[in-house]
Design a protein around this motif. Structure first.
Motif, PDB file in Angstrom:
ATOM      1  N   MET A   1       0.851  -1.175   0.000  1.00 42.44           N
ATOM      2  CA  MET A   1       0.000   0.000   0.000  1.00 42.44           C
ATOM      3  C   MET A   1       0.897   1.239   0.000  1.00 42.44           C
ATOM      4  N   LYS A   2       1.411   1.663   1.107  1.00 42.23           N
ATOM      5  CA  LYS A   2       2.333   2.791   1.249  1.00 42.23           C
ATOM      6  C   LYS A   2       2.016   3.958   0.324  1.00 42.23           C
ATOM      7  N   ASN A   3       0.837   4.517   0.456  1.00 40.47           N
ATOM      8  CA  ASN A   3       0.455   5.681  -0.328  1.00 40.47           C
ATOM      9  C   ASN A   3       0.833   6.946   0.413  1.00 40.47           C
ATOM     10  N   GLN A   4       1.440   7.877  -0.289  1.00 37.27           N
ATOM     11  CA  GLN A   4       1.856   9.127   0.319  1.00 37.27           C
ATOM     12  C   GLN A   4       0.635   9.977   0.645  1.00 37.27           C
ATOM     13  N   ILE A   5       0.703  10.671   1.767  1.00 34.13           N
ATOM     14  CA  ILE A   5      -0.351  11.577   2.201  1.00 34.13           C
ATOM     15  C   ILE A   5       0.115  12.992   1.915  1.00 34.13           C
ATOM     16  N   ASN A   6      -0.736  13.796   1.288  1.00 34.62           N
ATOM     17  CA  ASN A   6      -0.329  15.125   0.862  1.00 34.62           C
ATOM     18  C   ASN A   6      -0.873  16.267   1.710  1.00 34.62           C
ATOM     19  N   GLY A   7      -1.599  15.967   2.760  1.00 39.81           N
ATOM     20  CA  GLY A   7      -2.119  17.038   3.610  1.00 39.81           C
ATOM     21  C   GLY A   7      -3.131  16.521   4.607  1.00 39.81           C
ATOM     22  N   TYR A   8      -3.616  17.438   5.426  1.00 42.51           N
ATOM     23  CA  TYR A   8      -4.574  17.074   6.470  1.00 42.51           C
ATOM     24  C   TYR A   8      -5.876  16.534   5.875  1.00 42.51           C
ATOM     25  N   GLU A   9      -6.266  17.052   4.727  1.00 39.73           N
ATOM     26  CA  GLU A   9      -7.491  16.569   4.084  1.00 39.73           C
ATOM     27  C   GLU A   9      -7.352  15.099   3.703  1.00 39.73           C
ATOM     28  N   ASP A  10      -6.193  14.712   3.173  1.00 40.05           N
ATOM     29  CA  ASP A  10      -5.936  13.301   2.843  1.00 40.05           C
ATOM     30  C   ASP A  10      -5.981  12.449   4.111  1.00 40.05           C
ATOM     31  N   MET A  11      -5.358  12.940   5.188  1.00 40.07           N
ATOM     32  CA  MET A  11      -5.367  12.207   6.461  1.00 40.07           C
ATOM     33  C   MET A  11      -6.791  11.985   6.922  1.00 40.07           C
ATOM     34  N   ASN A  12      -7.592  13.036   6.893  1.00 43.51           N
ATOM     35  CA  ASN A  12      -8.969  12.947   7.341  1.00 43.51           C
ATOM     36  C   ASN A  12      -9.760  11.953   6.502  1.00 43.51           C
ATOM     37  N   THR A  13      -9.538  11.946   5.195  1.00 46.51           N
ATOM     38  CA  THR A  13     -10.240  11.023   4.300  1.00 46.51           C
ATOM     39  C   THR A  13      -9.873   9.574   4.603  1.00 46.51           C
ATOM     40  N   VAL A  14      -8.588   9.301   4.768  1.00 44.74           N
ATOM     41  CA  VAL A  14      -8.129   7.941   5.070  1.00 44.74           C
ATOM     42  C   VAL A  14      -8.724   7.470   6.401  1.00 44.74           C
ATOM     43  N   LEU A  15      -8.661   8.312   7.415  1.00 47.90           N
ATOM     44  CA  LEU A  15      -9.164   7.931   8.733  1.00 47.90           C
ATOM     45  C   LEU A  15     -10.678   7.740   8.736  1.00 47.90           C
ATOM     46  N   ALA A  16     -11.392   8.558   7.992  1.00 46.74           N
ATOM     47  CA  ALA A  16     -12.851   8.441   7.927  1.00 46.74           C
ATOM     48  C   ALA A  16     -13.290   7.176   7.193  1.00 46.74           C
ATOM     49  N   ASN A  17     -12.446   6.676   6.301  1.00 49.95           N
ATOM     50  CA  ASN A  17     -12.790   5.497   5.496  1.00 49.95           C
ATOM     51  C   ASN A  17     -11.989   4.263   5.895  1.00 49.95           C
ATOM     52  N   GLU A  18     -11.527   4.203   7.123  1.00 50.64           N
ATOM     53  CA  GLU A  18     -10.678   3.101   7.578  1.00 50.64           C
ATOM     54  C   GLU A  18     -11.321   1.738   7.350  1.00 50.64           C
ATOM     55  N   LYS A  45      -6.406  10.613  14.534  1.00 45.36           N
ATOM     56  CA  LYS A  45      -7.576  11.498  14.430  1.00 45.36           C
ATOM     57  C   LYS A  45      -7.143  12.847  13.887  1.00 45.36           C
ATOM     58  N   VAL A  46      -7.959  13.423  13.025  1.00 43.91           N
ATOM     59  CA  VAL A  46      -7.767  14.792  12.557  1.00 43.91           C
ATOM     60  C   VAL A  46      -9.050  15.538  12.912  1.00 43.91           C
ATOM     61  N   GLU A  47      -8.928  16.532  13.777  1.00 41.51           N
ATOM     62  CA  GLU A  47     -10.088  17.313  14.217  1.00 41.51           C
ATOM     63  C   GLU A  47     -10.228  18.545  13.340  1.00 41.51           C
ATOM     64  N   LEU A  48     -11.393  18.716  12.784  1.00 43.67           N
ATOM     65  CA  LEU A  48     -11.678  19.870  11.951  1.00 43.67           C
ATOM     66  C   LEU A  48     -12.799  20.686  12.574  1.00 43.67           C
ATOM     67  N   ILE A  49     -12.673  21.997  12.468  1.00 45.88           N
ATOM     68  CA  ILE A  49     -13.775  22.892  12.814  1.00 45.88           C
ATOM     69  C   ILE A  49     -14.116  23.605  11.514  1.00 45.88           C
ATOM     70  N   GLY A  50     -15.235  23.217  10.924  1.00 47.89           N
ATOM     71  CA  GLY A  50     -15.547  23.702   9.585  1.00 47.89           C
ATOM     72  C   GLY A  50     -14.534  23.124   8.625  1.00 47.89           C
ATOM     73  N   SER A  51     -13.851  23.979   7.897  1.00 45.59           N
ATOM     74  CA  SER A  51     -12.823  23.499   6.976  1.00 45.59           C
ATOM     75  C   SER A  51     -11.419  23.725   7.535  1.00 45.59           C
ATOM     76  N   ALA A  52     -11.337  24.285   8.744  1.00 41.58           N
ATOM     77  CA  ALA A  52     -10.034  24.568   9.355  1.00 41.58           C
ATOM     78  C   ALA A  52      -9.594  23.401  10.234  1.00 41.58           C
TER      79      ALA A  52
END
Length: 154
Positions: A1-18, A45-52
Protein backbone atom coordinates in the motif's frame (compact mmCIF):
# COMPACT_ATOMS: atom_id res chain seq x y z
CA UNK A 1 0.00 0.00 0.00
CA UNK A 2 2.33 2.79 1.25
CA UNK A 3 0.46 5.68 -0.33
CA UNK A 4 1.86 9.13 0.32
CA UNK A 5 -0.35 11.58 2.20
CA UNK A 6 -0.33 15.13 0.86
CA UNK A 7 -2.12 17.04 3.61
CA UNK A 8 -4.57 17.07 6.47
CA UNK A 9 -7.49 16.57 4.08
CA UNK A 10 -5.94 13.30 2.84
CA UNK A 11 -5.37 12.21 6.46
CA UNK A 12 -8.97 12.95 7.34
CA UNK A 13 -10.24 11.02 4.30
CA UNK A 14 -8.13 7.94 5.07
CA UNK A 15 -9.16 7.93 8.73
CA UNK A 16 -12.85 8.44 7.93
CA UNK A 17 -12.79 5.50 5.50
CA UNK A 18 -10.68 3.10 7.58
CA UNK A 19 -13.23 0.30 7.49
CA UNK A 20 -13.50 0.44 3.67
CA UNK A 21 -9.82 0.82 2.80
CA UNK A 22 -7.99 -0.43 5.89
CA UNK A 23 -4.60 0.68 7.07
CA UNK A 24 -3.42 3.61 9.15
CA UNK A 25 -1.28 6.73 8.70
CA UNK A 26 2.29 6.61 9.98
CA UNK A 27 4.89 9.37 9.82
CA UNK A 28 8.68 8.99 10.04
CA UNK A 29 8.63 11.69 12.68
CA UNK A 30 6.55 14.54 13.97
CA UNK A 31 8.29 17.71 15.18
CA UNK A 32 6.60 20.27 17.36
CA UNK A 33 7.29 24.01 17.25
CA UNK A 34 9.02 23.60 20.62
CA UNK A 35 11.59 21.29 18.95
CA UNK A 36 10.32 18.01 20.44
CA UNK A 37 10.53 15.07 18.02
CA UNK A 38 8.47 11.88 18.03
CA UNK A 39 9.53 9.02 15.74
CA UNK A 40 7.17 6.62 13.93
CA UNK A 41 4.02 8.44 14.97
CA UNK A 42 0.65 6.98 13.99
CA UNK A 43 -2.01 9.61 13.26
CA UNK A 44 -5.33 8.44 14.73
CA UNK A 45 -7.58 11.50 14.43
CA UNK A 46 -7.77 14.79 12.56
CA UNK A 47 -10.09 17.31 14.22
CA UNK A 48 -11.68 19.87 11.95
CA UNK A 49 -13.78 22.89 12.81
CA UNK A 50 -15.55 23.70 9.59
CA UNK A 51 -12.82 23.50 6.98
CA UNK A 52 -10.03 24.57 9.35
CA UNK A 53 -7.76 21.93 10.91
CA UNK A 54 -7.78 22.26 14.68
CA UNK A 55 -5.76 19.36 16.11
CA UNK A 56 -4.51 15.86 15.49
CA UNK A 57 -4.52 12.80 17.71
CA UNK A 58 -1.57 10.46 17.49
CA UNK A 59 0.24 7.59 19.19
CA UNK A 60 4.00 7.61 19.77
CA UNK A 61 6.38 4.64 19.68
CA UNK A 62 6.17 4.22 23.45
CA UNK A 63 2.36 4.16 23.36
CA UNK A 64 1.73 7.73 24.49
CA UNK A 65 -1.46 9.24 23.13
CA UNK A 66 -1.09 12.89 22.17
CA UNK A 67 -3.58 15.50 21.04
CA UNK A 68 -1.64 18.29 19.39
CA UNK A 69 -2.94 21.68 18.37
CA UNK A 70 -2.31 22.34 14.67
CA UNK A 71 -0.45 25.56 15.53
CA UNK A 72 2.08 23.54 17.57
CA UNK A 73 3.04 21.23 14.69
CA UNK A 74 6.21 22.17 12.87
CA UNK A 75 6.74 19.10 10.63
CA UNK A 76 4.99 15.84 9.89
CA UNK A 77 7.67 14.05 7.90
CA UNK A 78 6.71 11.49 5.21
CA UNK A 79 3.17 10.60 6.33
CA UNK A 80 2.08 7.42 4.56
CA UNK A 81 -1.02 5.28 4.42
CA UNK A 82 0.21 1.80 5.38
CA UNK A 83 -1.24 -1.58 6.18
CA UNK A 84 -1.09 -2.41 9.87
CA UNK A 85 1.48 -5.19 9.49
CA UNK A 86 3.85 -2.69 7.80
CA UNK A 87 3.99 -0.29 10.76
CA UNK A 88 7.28 0.50 12.48
CA UNK A 89 5.44 1.78 15.59
CA UNK A 90 5.41 -1.58 17.41
CA UNK A 91 3.20 -0.56 20.36
CA UNK A 92 0.39 0.62 18.06
CA UNK A 93 0.94 -2.25 15.63
CA UNK A 94 0.44 -4.93 18.30
CA UNK A 95 -2.60 -3.18 19.75
CA UNK A 96 -4.25 -2.71 16.35
CA UNK A 97 -3.51 -6.28 15.17
CA UNK A 98 -5.04 -7.64 18.36
CA UNK A 99 -8.11 -5.42 17.88
CA UNK A 100 -8.56 -6.40 14.21
CA UNK A 101 -8.05 -10.11 14.97
CA UNK A 102 -10.79 -9.93 17.60
CA UNK A 103 -13.10 -8.32 15.04
CA UNK A 104 -12.13 -10.86 12.37
CA UNK A 105 -12.82 -13.81 14.71
CA UNK A 106 -16.22 -12.35 15.55
CA UNK A 107 -16.95 -11.82 11.85
CA UNK A 108 -16.15 -15.49 11.12
CA UNK A 109 -18.23 -16.59 14.09
CA UNK A 110 -21.30 -14.59 13.05
CA UNK A 111 -21.12 -15.72 9.41
CA UNK A 112 -20.36 -19.39 10.07
CA UNK A 113 -22.04 -21.51 7.42
CA UNK A 114 -23.12 -18.50 5.36
CA UNK A 115 -20.03 -17.09 3.73
CA UNK A 116 -21.58 -14.51 1.41
CA UNK A 117 -19.57 -12.17 -0.88
CA UNK A 118 -19.84 -9.23 1.55
CA UNK A 119 -18.34 -11.32 4.35
CA UNK A 120 -15.54 -12.53 2.09
CA UNK A 121 -14.74 -8.99 0.93
CA UNK A 122 -14.59 -7.60 4.48
CA UNK A 123 -12.62 -10.58 5.81
CA UNK A 124 -10.11 -10.33 2.93
CA UNK A 125 -9.59 -6.63 3.66
CA UNK A 126 -8.96 -7.34 7.35
CA UNK A 127 -6.56 -10.18 6.55
CA UNK A 128 -4.61 -8.06 4.06
CA UNK A 129 -4.45 -5.26 6.63
CA UNK A 130 -3.06 -7.34 9.51
CA UNK A 131 -1.04 -9.70 7.32
CA UNK A 132 -1.88 -13.22 6.24
CA UNK A 133 0.63 -14.82 8.64
CA UNK A 134 -0.89 -13.03 11.65
CA UNK A 135 -4.39 -14.09 10.61
CA UNK A 136 -3.39 -17.73 9.92
CA UNK A 137 -2.07 -18.08 13.49
CA UNK A 138 -5.56 -17.41 14.89
CA UNK A 139 -8.09 -18.34 12.18
CA UNK A 140 -8.56 -20.85 9.39
CA UNK A 141 -8.44 -18.51 6.37
CA UNK A 142 -8.91 -21.23 3.72
CA UNK A 143 -12.47 -19.98 3.11
CA UNK A 144 -11.07 -16.63 1.96
CA UNK A 145 -7.76 -17.84 0.51
CA UNK A 146 -7.79 -21.43 -0.80
CA UNK A 147 -4.49 -23.26 -0.21
CA UNK A 148 -3.17 -22.79 -3.74
CA UNK A 149 -3.40 -18.98 -3.43
CA UNK A 150 -2.01 -18.59 0.11
CA UNK A 151 1.61 -18.84 -1.00
CA UNK A 152 1.32 -15.96 -3.45
CA UNK A 153 -0.19 -13.49 -0.92
CA UNK A 154 2.13 -13.94 2.08
Amino acid sequence: MKNQINGYEDMNTVLANERKIGGVIESDYLRLSSGEDFNNVVITKVELIGSAMCSIGCVTEDGQRLIINAKDISVIHQPEHKRIFELRNQSFKHKKIKEKLKYLKRLFELNEGSYNPFFKEEAALLIEDIGLNNAKQEIDVSIIYPEEKIYTIA
